[in-house]
Design a protein around this motif. Structure first.
Motif, short mmCIF file in Angstrom:
data_model
loop_
_atom_site.label_atom_id
_atom_site.label_comp_id
_atom_site.label_asym_id
_atom_site.label_seq_id
_atom_site.Cartn_x
_atom_site.Cartn_y
_atom_site.Cartn_z
N GLN A 40 0.08 10.28 -9.12
CA GLN A 40 0.94 9.49 -10.11
C GLN A 40 1.30 8.14 -9.18
OE1 GLN A 40 4.45 12.28 -9.75
NE2 GLN A 40 4.06 12.44 -12.03
N LYS A 41 1.28 8.14 -7.95
CA LYS A 41 1.32 6.95 -6.83
C LYS A 41 0.48 6.05 -7.34
CE LYS A 41 3.93 6.77 -3.33
NZ LYS A 41 4.27 6.98 -1.85
N TYR A 42 -1.09 6.55 -7.12
CA TYR A 42 -2.08 5.90 -7.28
C TYR A 42 -2.18 5.15 -8.61
CZ TYR A 42 -7.11 5.20 -7.51
OH TYR A 42 -8.54 4.56 -7.47
N ALA A 43 -1.97 5.94 -9.84
CA ALA A 43 -1.91 5.32 -10.99
C ALA A 43 -0.98 4.18 -11.19
CB ALA A 43 -1.65 6.26 -12.17
N MET A 91 0.92 -0.97 -0.10
CA MET A 91 -0.01 0.20 -0.03
C MET A 91 0.79 1.17 0.01
SD MET A 91 -3.40 0.73 0.25
CE MET A 91 -4.32 2.06 0.72
N SER A 92 0.68 2.00 -0.95
CA SER A 92 1.58 3.40 -1.05
C SER A 92 1.01 4.39 0.08
CB SER A 92 1.19 3.98 -2.30
OG SER A 92 1.68 3.34 -3.33
N ILE A 93 1.95 5.06 0.63
CA ILE A 93 1.65 6.42 1.54
C ILE A 93 1.75 7.34 0.86
CG2 ILE A 93 2.69 7.28 3.38
CD1 ILE A 93 4.04 4.79 3.99
N TYR A 94 0.78 8.07 0.87
CA TYR A 94 0.37 9.41 0.06
C TYR A 94 0.90 10.68 0.93
CZ TYR A 94 -2.22 6.40 -3.06
OH TYR A 94 -2.59 5.45 -3.69
N GLU A 95 0.98 11.81 0.42
CA GLU A 95 1.36 12.90 1.08
C GLU A 95 0.13 13.63 1.29
OE1 GLU A 95 4.39 14.37 1.78
OE2 GLU A 95 5.19 12.64 0.85
N ASN A 96 -0.23 14.06 2.45
CA ASN A 96 -1.60 14.58 3.02
C ASN A 96 -1.60 15.87 3.68
OD1 ASN A 96 -3.28 12.35 2.19
ND2 ASN A 96 -2.14 11.09 3.63
N GLU A 97 -0.52 16.69 3.64
CA GLU A 97 -0.29 17.99 4.28
C GLU A 97 -1.38 18.92 3.61
OE1 GLU A 97 2.96 21.48 5.48
OE2 GLU A 97 3.43 19.55 4.60
N PHE A 98 -1.60 18.87 2.21
CA PHE A 98 -2.06 19.79 1.14
C PHE A 98 -3.13 18.98 0.60
CE2 PHE A 98 1.76 22.00 2.11
CZ PHE A 98 1.30 23.24 2.43
N SER A 135 -5.92 -0.26 -18.14
CA SER A 135 -6.22 -0.68 -19.70
C SER A 135 -5.66 0.26 -20.67
CB SER A 135 -7.79 -1.25 -19.96
OG SER A 135 -8.07 -2.07 -18.89
N ILE A 136 -4.85 -0.03 -21.43
CA ILE A 136 -4.11 0.97 -22.30
C ILE A 136 -4.56 0.35 -23.83
CG2 ILE A 136 -2.15 2.06 -22.95
CD1 ILE A 136 -0.98 1.18 -20.20
#
Length: 110
Positions: A79-82, A1-8, A88-89
């Motif tokens: 970007q992290k989410y994607a 699981m990615s850790i996202y930036e959440n300050e803004f 499907s491309i």
């Protein structure tokens, strides 16, 4: 699981912030011109004071550092989410610059 930036940014838990900026118009032109004149003269502290004193009015017209930081964080989180979601491309067989990721579903050809 990615850790996202959440300050803004709250993405991907919430939608990306929409900012609805306006073009400079007659309602704000005098203040903008005054700020630009002071900056051109090197009077940055005076220009900063005008910006602070008119922050609410200027917020609709000028992106500040907080807005840029929000954009930066939301792009980073997107970007992290994607990268962790299978995509499907669809691509054309004549496409030279195809940027797929291993594990994606690639559809193309004739």
């Amino acid at each position: 699981m990615s850790i996202y930036e959440n300050e803004f940014s709250s993405f991907p838990n919430k939608k990306i912030t929409k900012h609805n900026f306006k073009n400079v118009d007659d309602n704000i032109a005098d203040i903008i011109n005054q700020i630009n004149t002071l900056r051109a003269q090197g009077l940055y502290n005076q220009a900063a004071r005008i910006i602070q004193n008119n922050h609410d009015a200027l917020g609709q017209y000028i992106a500040d550092a907080v807005t840029f930081r929000t954009w930066e964080e939301e792009i980073y989180n997107a970007q992290k989410y994607a990268r962790q979601i299978q995509q499907s491309i669809y691509f054309d067989e004549s496409e030279d610059d195809f940027d797929g990721i291993e594990g994606d579903v690639w559809l193309g050809g004739e």
